[in-house]
Design a protein around this motif. Structure first.
Motif, PDB file in Angstrom:
ATOM      1  N   MET A 163       0.843  -1.193   0.000  1.00  0.00           N
ATOM      2  CA  MET A 163       0.000   0.000   0.000  1.00  0.00           C
ATOM      3  C   MET A 163       0.875   1.239   0.000  1.00  0.00           C
ATOM      4  SD  MET A 163      -2.820  -1.081   2.870  1.00  0.00           S
ATOM      5  CE  MET A 163      -3.747   0.432   2.642  1.00  0.00           C
ATOM      6  N   PRO A 164       0.415   2.326  -0.615  1.00  0.00           N
ATOM      7  CA  PRO A 164       1.182   3.573  -0.586  1.00  0.00           C
ATOM      8  C   PRO A 164       1.226   4.124   0.825  1.00  0.00           C
ATOM      9  CG  PRO A 164      -1.001   3.973  -1.496  1.00  0.00           C
ATOM     10  CD  PRO A 164      -0.858   2.469  -1.369  1.00  0.00           C
ATOM     11  N   ALA A 165       2.322   4.791   1.153  1.00  0.00           N
ATOM     12  CA  ALA A 165       2.469   5.368   2.490  1.00  0.00           C
ATOM     13  C   ALA A 165       1.662   6.656   2.581  1.00  0.00           C
ATOM     14  CB  ALA A 165       3.948   5.641   2.787  1.00  0.00           C
ATOM     15  N   LEU A 166       0.347   6.500   2.738  1.00  0.00           N
ATOM     16  CA  LEU A 166      -0.527   7.664   2.797  1.00  0.00           C
ATOM     17  C   LEU A 166      -0.313   8.438   4.083  1.00  0.00           C
ATOM     18  CD1 LEU A 166      -3.827   6.023   1.496  1.00  0.00           C
ATOM     19  CD2 LEU A 166      -2.198   7.422   0.216  1.00  0.00           C
ATOM     20  N   ALA A 167      -0.227   9.762   3.962  1.00  0.00           N
ATOM     21  CA  ALA A 167       0.005  10.606   5.133  1.00  0.00           C
ATOM     22  C   ALA A 167      -1.326  10.989   5.759  1.00  0.00           C
ATOM     23  CB  ALA A 167       0.757  11.872   4.731  1.00  0.00           C
ATOM     24  N   ASP A 168      -1.428  10.858   7.084  1.00  0.00           N
ATOM     25  CA  ASP A 168      -2.626  11.349   7.756  1.00  0.00           C
ATOM     26  C   ASP A 168      -2.358  12.770   8.238  1.00  0.00           C
ATOM     27  OD1 ASP A 168      -1.246  11.245  10.141  1.00  0.00           O
ATOM     28  OD2 ASP A 168      -2.385   9.579  10.995  1.00  0.00           O
ATOM     29  N   ARG A 169      -3.221  13.253   9.087  1.00  0.00           N
ATOM     30  CA  ARG A 169      -3.140  14.649   9.547  1.00  0.00           C
ATOM     31  C   ARG A 169      -1.772  14.993  10.127  1.00  0.00           C
ATOM     32  NH1 ARG A 169      -1.889  18.567  11.457  1.00  0.00           N
ATOM     33  NH2 ARG A 169      -3.022  20.132  12.660  1.00  0.00           N
ATOM     34  N   PHE A 170      -1.096  14.044  10.796  1.00  0.00           N
ATOM     35  CA  PHE A 170       0.159  14.347  11.455  1.00  0.00           C
ATOM     36  C   PHE A 170       1.372  13.786  10.714  1.00  0.00           C
ATOM     37  CE2 PHE A 170      -2.945  14.220  15.030  1.00  0.00           C
ATOM     38  CZ  PHE A 170      -2.957  15.598  15.229  1.00  0.00           C
ATOM     39  N   GLU A 171       1.228  12.627  10.075  1.00  0.00           N
ATOM     40  CA  GLU A 171       2.366  12.012   9.407  1.00  0.00           C
ATOM     41  C   GLU A 171       2.879  12.844   8.239  1.00  0.00           C
ATOM     42  OE1 GLU A 171       0.714   8.199   8.558  1.00  0.00           O
ATOM     43  OE2 GLU A 171       1.558   7.279  10.366  1.00  0.00           O
ATOM     44  N   LYS A 172       2.062  13.763   7.713  1.00  0.00           N
ATOM     45  CA  LYS A 172       2.490  14.563   6.569  1.00  0.00           C
ATOM     46  C   LYS A 172       3.389  15.734   6.979  1.00  0.00           C
ATOM     47  CE  LYS A 172      -1.533  17.659   6.461  1.00  0.00           C
ATOM     48  NZ  LYS A 172      -2.750  18.030   5.708  1.00  0.00           N
ATOM     49  N   GLU A 173       3.552  15.994   8.259  1.00  0.00           N
ATOM     50  CA  GLU A 173       4.396  17.096   8.705  1.00  0.00           C
ATOM     51  C   GLU A 173       5.862  16.802   8.392  1.00  0.00           C
ATOM     52  OE1 GLU A 173       3.194  19.823   9.773  1.00  0.00           O
ATOM     53  OE2 GLU A 173       1.170  19.361  10.469  1.00  0.00           O
ATOM     54  N   ASP A 174       6.694  17.870   8.354  1.00  0.00           N
ATOM     55  CA  ASP A 174       8.092  17.685   7.987  1.00  0.00           C
ATOM     56  C   ASP A 174       8.910  17.151   9.161  1.00  0.00           C
ATOM     57  OD1 ASP A 174       8.610  19.844   9.681  1.00  0.00           O
ATOM     58  OD2 ASP A 174       8.742  21.280   8.040  1.00  0.00           O
ATOM     59  N   LEU A 175      10.171  16.808   8.870  1.00  0.00           N
ATOM     60  CA  LEU A 175      11.028  16.191   9.883  1.00  0.00           C
ATOM     61  C   LEU A 175      11.257  17.101  11.077  1.00  0.00           C
ATOM     62  CD1 LEU A 175      13.743  14.217   7.887  1.00  0.00           C
ATOM     63  CD2 LEU A 175      12.128  13.291   9.550  1.00  0.00           C
ATOM     64  N   ASP A 176      11.341  18.405  10.836  1.00  0.00           N
ATOM     65  CA  ASP A 176      11.561  19.320  11.956  1.00  0.00           C
ATOM     66  C   ASP A 176      10.416  19.235  12.947  1.00  0.00           C
ATOM     67  OD1 ASP A 176      12.994  21.628  13.253  1.00  0.00           O
ATOM     68  OD2 ASP A 176      11.064  22.595  12.818  1.00  0.00           O
ATOM     69  N   PHE A 177       9.199  19.138  12.446  1.00  0.00           N
ATOM     70  CA  PHE A 177       8.031  18.983  13.310  1.00  0.00           C
ATOM     71  C   PHE A 177       8.171  17.735  14.175  1.00  0.00           C
ATOM     72  CE2 PHE A 177       3.857  17.011  13.999  1.00  0.00           C
ATOM     73  CZ  PHE A 177       3.143  18.040  14.583  1.00  0.00           C
ATOM     74  N   HIS A 178       8.582  16.634  13.553  1.00  0.00           N
ATOM     75  CA  HIS A 178       8.690  15.378  14.288  1.00  0.00           C
ATOM     76  C   HIS A 178       9.877  15.383  15.256  1.00  0.00           C
ATOM     77  CE1 HIS A 178       5.416  13.152  12.415  1.00  0.00           C
ATOM     78  NE2 HIS A 178       5.706  13.832  11.330  1.00  0.00           N
ATOM     79  N   ARG A 179      10.915  16.132  14.946  1.00  0.00           N
ATOM     80  CA  ARG A 179      12.014  16.278  15.906  1.00  0.00           C
ATOM     81  C   ARG A 179      11.542  17.036  17.139  1.00  0.00           C
ATOM     82  NH1 ARG A 179      15.166  17.469  10.963  1.00  0.00           N
ATOM     83  NH2 ARG A 179      16.371  15.585  10.458  1.00  0.00           N
ATOM     84  N   ARG A 180      10.694  18.029  16.927  1.00  0.00           N
ATOM     85  CA  ARG A 180      10.142  18.775  18.063  1.00  0.00           C
ATOM     86  C   ARG A 180       9.205  17.901  18.888  1.00  0.00           C
ATOM     87  NH1 ARG A 180       7.021  23.012  16.099  1.00  0.00           N
ATOM     88  NH2 ARG A 180       7.358  22.498  13.911  1.00  0.00           N
ATOM     89  N   LEU A 181       8.454  17.027  18.204  1.00  0.00           N
ATOM     90  CA  LEU A 181       7.617  16.072  18.934  1.00  0.00           C
ATOM     91  C   LEU A 181       8.477  15.185  19.834  1.00  0.00           C
ATOM     92  CD1 LEU A 181       5.083  14.697  16.285  1.00  0.00           C
ATOM     93  CD2 LEU A 181       4.649  16.394  18.060  1.00  0.00           C
ATOM     94  N   ARG A 182       9.543  14.681  19.277  1.00  0.00           N
ATOM     95  CA  ARG A 182      10.429  13.811  20.045  1.00  0.00           C
ATOM     96  C   ARG A 182      10.957  14.541  21.271  1.00  0.00           C
ATOM     97  NH1 ARG A 182      16.348  11.385  18.176  1.00  0.00           N
ATOM     98  NH2 ARG A 182      16.433   9.704  19.745  1.00  0.00           N
ATOM     99  N   ALA A 183      11.403  15.768  21.073  1.00  0.00           N
ATOM    100  CA  ALA A 183      11.912  16.560  22.200  1.00  0.00           C
ATOM    101  C   ALA A 183      10.820  16.786  23.239  1.00  0.00           C
ATOM    102  CB  ALA A 183      12.458  17.896  21.691  1.00  0.00           C
ATOM    103  N   GLY A 184       9.588  16.963  22.770  1.00  0.00           N
ATOM    104  CA  GLY A 184       8.487  17.180  23.701  1.00  0.00           C
ATOM    105  C   GLY A 184       8.212  15.974  24.573  1.00  0.00           C
ATOM    106  N   PHE A 185       8.210  14.797  23.984  1.00  0.00           N
ATOM    107  CA  PHE A 185       7.984  13.581  24.771  1.00  0.00           C
ATOM    108  C   PHE A 185       9.118  13.360  25.769  1.00  0.00           C
ATOM    109  CE2 PHE A 185       5.089  12.206  21.252  1.00  0.00           C
ATOM    110  CZ  PHE A 185       3.965  12.018  22.038  1.00  0.00           C
ATOM    111  N   LEU A 186      10.345  13.619  25.352  1.00  0.00           N
ATOM    112  CA  LEU A 186      11.479  13.449  26.267  1.00  0.00           C
ATOM    113  C   LEU A 186      11.403  14.458  27.408  1.00  0.00           C
ATOM    114  CD1 LEU A 186      14.373  12.755  23.731  1.00  0.00           C
ATOM    115  CD2 LEU A 186      13.130  11.106  25.161  1.00  0.00           C
ATOM    116  N   ALA A 187      10.907  15.656  27.120  1.00  0.00           N
ATOM    117  CA  ALA A 187      10.754  16.665  28.178  1.00  0.00           C
ATOM    118  C   ALA A 187       9.701  16.230  29.199  1.00  0.00           C
ATOM    119  CB  ALA A 187      10.367  18.009  27.563  1.00  0.00           C
ATOM    120  N   ILE A 188       8.611  15.650  28.729  1.00  0.00           N
ATOM    121  CA  ILE A 188       7.580  15.147  29.642  1.00  0.00           C
ATOM    122  C   ILE A 188       8.139  14.029  30.509  1.00  0.00           C
ATOM    123  CG2 ILE A 188       5.457  13.768  29.698  1.00  0.00           C
ATOM    124  CD1 ILE A 188       4.376  15.510  27.471  1.00  0.00           C
TER     125      ILE A 188
END
Length: 230
Positions: A163-188
């Motif tokens: 199946m094609p890697a279809l992007a949902d509401r969040f998966e379509k964001e760029d890598l910088d967004f996901h790096r910030r997510l990672r930092a956020g979880f580590l901060a919590i």
């Protein structure tokens, strides 16, 4: 040592958090099966979702329909779904002595809409207090992985499934967004060391399942039984 006693052992609420593609759903399923082998009654769920009303909100959000409303409105929608989820599924399950394992919970809203999306912390706090109504997880396992590695895993999984890697509401964001997510979880995790445990999701599925099991057994000694290895 006696086998797990479903009558006297307390119900537990465990949540799994982390970025996209780290394997949360798989590990929730594996842990539920392992607990079930010990005689633990387990309910698996996810967020947003878990109840019919919350699943409807999930579909609405992940299709991107409320994007034009702003991230604050999105946070309110997640809280509404969580309130129904807690009241209709999580709280009753815990009250009946069952363990609840949830793929994402309030920490995801705090990271996605709060730390990353910019919603004021006071609003996040208020929505969380309303939705949780005192039902704070006993343990939160945060699966951590470099977003580039996670994206590659998602693409590979999609190819294997044909199946094609279809992007949902969040998966379509760029890598910088996901790096910030990672930092956020580590901060919590750093702010809540009594509740949160961070595990590397870079290891293979079996090894990660064993590491999660080690953490869960250490946290909840009532799981120790005669046939468990030392």
């Amino acid at each position: 040592m006696a086998a797990y006693d479903t009558d006297t052992s307390p119900a537990r609420f465990l949540t799994f958090e982390g970025g996209e593609g780290v394997g949360k759903s798989t590990q929730v399923k594996r842990l539920a099966a392992r607990l079930g082998d010990l005689g633990v009654s387990v309910v698996r769920s996810r967020e947003p979702g878990g109840t019919p009303k919350a699943e409807a909100v999930r579909s609405f959000i992940l299709q991107g329909k409320p994007e034009s409303w702003g991230v604050g409105a999105e946070a309110v929608l997640f809280a509404a779904a969580r309130l129904d989820h807690v009241n209709e599924l999580i709280a009753p399950a815990l009250a009946s002595g069952k363990w609840v394992l949830c793929d994402r919970f309030a920490d995801s809203t705090r990271v996605y809409q709060g730390l990353t999306g910019g919603v004021e912390e006071g609003l996040i706090d208020a929505l969380e207090a309303l939705a949780l109504n005192g039902h704070v997880p006993d343990l939160t396992i945060i699966l951590d992985m470099d977003p580039e590695n996670a994206f590659e895993r998602v693409r590979r999984r999609a190819m294997e499934d044909g199946m094609p890697a279809l992007a949902d509401r969040f998966e379509k964001e760029d890598l910088d967004f996901h790096r910030r997510l990672r930092a956020g979880f580590l901060a919590i995790a750093a702010k809540n060391p009594d509740r949160c445990v961070v595990l590397s999701a870079d290891m293979d599925e079996d090894a990660l399942a064993e590491e999660i099991w080690r953490v869960v057994r250490e946290r909840f000694p009532e799981l120790e039984t005669e046939d468990q290895p030392a």
